[in-house]
Design an enzyme around this catalytic site. Structure first.
Site, mmCIF file in Angstrom:
data_model
loop_
_atom_site.group_PDB
_atom_site.id
_atom_site.type_symbol
_atom_site.label_atom_id
_atom_site.label_comp_id
_atom_site.label_asym_id
_atom_site.label_seq_id
_atom_site.Cartn_x
_atom_site.Cartn_y
_atom_site.Cartn_z
ATOM 1 N N ASP A 1 111.646 10.113 -33.117
ATOM 2 C CA ASP A 1 112.925 9.912 -32.419
ATOM 3 C C ASP A 1 113.554 8.618 -32.942
ATOM 4 O OD1 ASP A 1 114.862 9.146 -30.521
ATOM 5 O OD2 ASP A 1 113.802 10.175 -28.905
ATOM 6 N N SER B 1 117.064 11.694 -22.212
ATOM 7 C CA SER B 1 117.732 10.502 -22.727
ATOM 8 C C SER B 1 118.538 9.826 -21.608
ATOM 9 C CB SER B 1 118.589 10.891 -23.936
ATOM 10 O OG SER B 1 118.942 9.754 -24.655
ATOM 11 N N HIS C 1 114.841 13.451 -31.387
ATOM 12 C CA HIS C 1 115.544 13.263 -30.104
ATOM 13 C C HIS C 1 116.326 14.509 -29.690
ATOM 14 C CE1 HIS C 1 116.842 10.407 -27.036
ATOM 15 N NE2 HIS C 1 118.099 10.797 -27.177
HETATM 16 N N1 LIG Z 1 126.335 11.368 -31.345
HETATM 17 C C1 LIG Z 1 125.381 10.350 -31.222
HETATM 18 C C2 LIG Z 1 124.223 10.674 -30.291
HETATM 19 C C3 LIG Z 1 124.480 11.817 -29.370
HETATM 20 C C4 LIG Z 1 123.197 12.477 -28.938
HETATM 21 O O1 LIG Z 1 122.191 12.461 -29.619
HETATM 22 N N2 LIG Z 1 123.232 13.039 -27.741
HETATM 23 C C5 LIG Z 1 122.050 13.651 -27.214
HETATM 24 C C6 LIG Z 1 121.637 12.868 -26.015
HETATM 25 S S1 LIG Z 1 121.359 11.176 -26.475
HETATM 26 C C7 LIG Z 1 121.148 10.302 -25.048
HETATM 27 O O2 LIG Z 1 121.615 10.484 -23.995
HETATM 28 C C8 LIG Z 1 122.344 15.087 -26.855
HETATM 29 O O3 LIG Z 1 121.715 15.668 -25.996
HETATM 30 N N3 LIG Z 1 123.312 15.683 -27.571
HETATM 31 C C9 LIG Z 1 123.770 17.032 -27.288
HETATM 32 C C10 LIG Z 1 123.093 18.134 -28.055
HETATM 33 O O4 LIG Z 1 123.384 19.298 -27.737
HETATM 34 O O5 LIG Z 1 122.248 17.861 -28.925
HETATM 35 C C11 LIG Z 1 124.810 10.026 -32.549
HETATM 36 O O6 LIG Z 1 124.873 10.949 -33.368
HETATM 37 O O7 LIG Z 1 124.282 8.929 -32.723
#
Ligand SMILES: N[C@@H](CCC(=O)N[C@@H](CSC=O)C(=O)NCC(=O)O)C(=O)O
Length: 285
Positions: free
Chosen positions: A226, A148, A259
């Protein structure tokens, strides 16, 4: 630099370090997986993993399950944090997850109040590799991957420093940040209103500009379930540029995957094998 964690893992070690960063003007953590082969005398290649929004250096280490195959392949994996940290480092005024802490976007900020600390591009490209070379038995061979926001970082850094990386891969990368809400918010804040300054951090722009001169192996995997796929310009615009240029990048689409790290954990072995091949660790991907 201080070691602050060590866990035996698949015959190697998952370790964590804390160090002062002169580039970022703060103390940082990063995590390193050392496969069993690191106990020998040969220098091993490094895969840099750049994580996404809200992550620290630990999300990938805990959730992706990369260590088992990295141990077999003899690959060191370095996972840095996603932004500068600590007292005195500015955050988004409203505490938003997509700007400030945990959202450095791998750029060198030029605008107040970010410019003093938010220099993640220089940290990943220069300071961290120098620190690793000085402290560990790492070879000069390196690959880079991310998810991402981290997929954006990996692509931008590899496309701008192609001689430094044998390959680049990404899961659900933000490939056209100039044209999506996450990217426009971050690039606007960190770099200001002049969009020509944003182009250096847009993978689609960089590939279009440099693709004819590059032979960098690129692999992207994308889940079709996603939620951010279309709204945040993930993957597809880069595929369109690579088709336009006849650039031989690999794009793999997977029905039902979202995602999350469940997707990454399901496909991380394919990325490790891709990089191992281009790093010269294996004959076939
Ligand atoms: N909190 C937000 C989105 C946060 C999210 O999905 N973070 C992803 C990376 S997104 C792009 O850079 C992530 O890797 N989170 C950490 C994990 O451990 O999953 C929302 O809910 O919209």
């Amino acid at each position: 630099m201080e070691q602050v964690g060590a866990n035996r893992c698949f015959g190697g070690w998952q370790k964590r370090y804390h160090h002062p960063s002169s580039v970022l003007g703060c103390d940082m953590h990063f995590s390193v997986y050392f496969p069993p082969q690191a106990e020998g005398s040969s220098a091993l290649p490094v895969l840099y993993w750049l994580s996404g929004l809200t992550c620290t250096d630990e999300n990938f280490v805990i959730k992706a399950g990369a260590q088992r195959l990295a141990a077999e392949l003899g690959m060191i994996i370095v996972a840095p944090d996603t932004s500068p940290r600590g007292d005195g480092v500015p955050d988004a005024p409203d505490g938003a997850y997509d700007l400030g802490l945990g959202a450095g976007f791998y750029v060198n900020a030029t605008q107040a109040p970010w410019a003093q600390h938010y220099r993640m591009y220089d940290y990943i490209v220069n300071e961290l590799p120098t620190l690793l070379q000085a402290n560990f038995n790492v070879s000069s061979k390196a690959a880079i991957a991310g998810h991402s926001m981290g997929g954006h970082g990996a692509l931008v850094i590899a496309l701008s420093n192609a001689s430094r990386f044998s390959s680049v891969s990404a899961f659900a990368p933000i490939v056209n940040p100039m044209e999506c809400p996450w990217g426009q918010k971050a690039l606007g804040a960190y770099l200001g209103d002049d969009k020509t300054a944003w182009q250096d951090y847009d993978a689609c722009h960089l590939l279009r500009q440099q693709g004819a001169f590059l032979s960098l192996p690129i692999r992207v995997d994308q889940g079709m379930a996603d939620d951010f796929l279309d709204s945040q310009q993930l993957t597809r615009p880069l595929e369109a540029v690579s088709v336009e240029l006849d650039y031989p990048a690999e794009f793999h689409y997977h029905p039902d995957y979202d995602h999350s790290y469940f997707f990454i954990a399901s496909k991380i072995d394919d990325h490790l094998r891709f990089h191992a091949h281009h790093l010269g660790l294996t004959d076939a991907p």
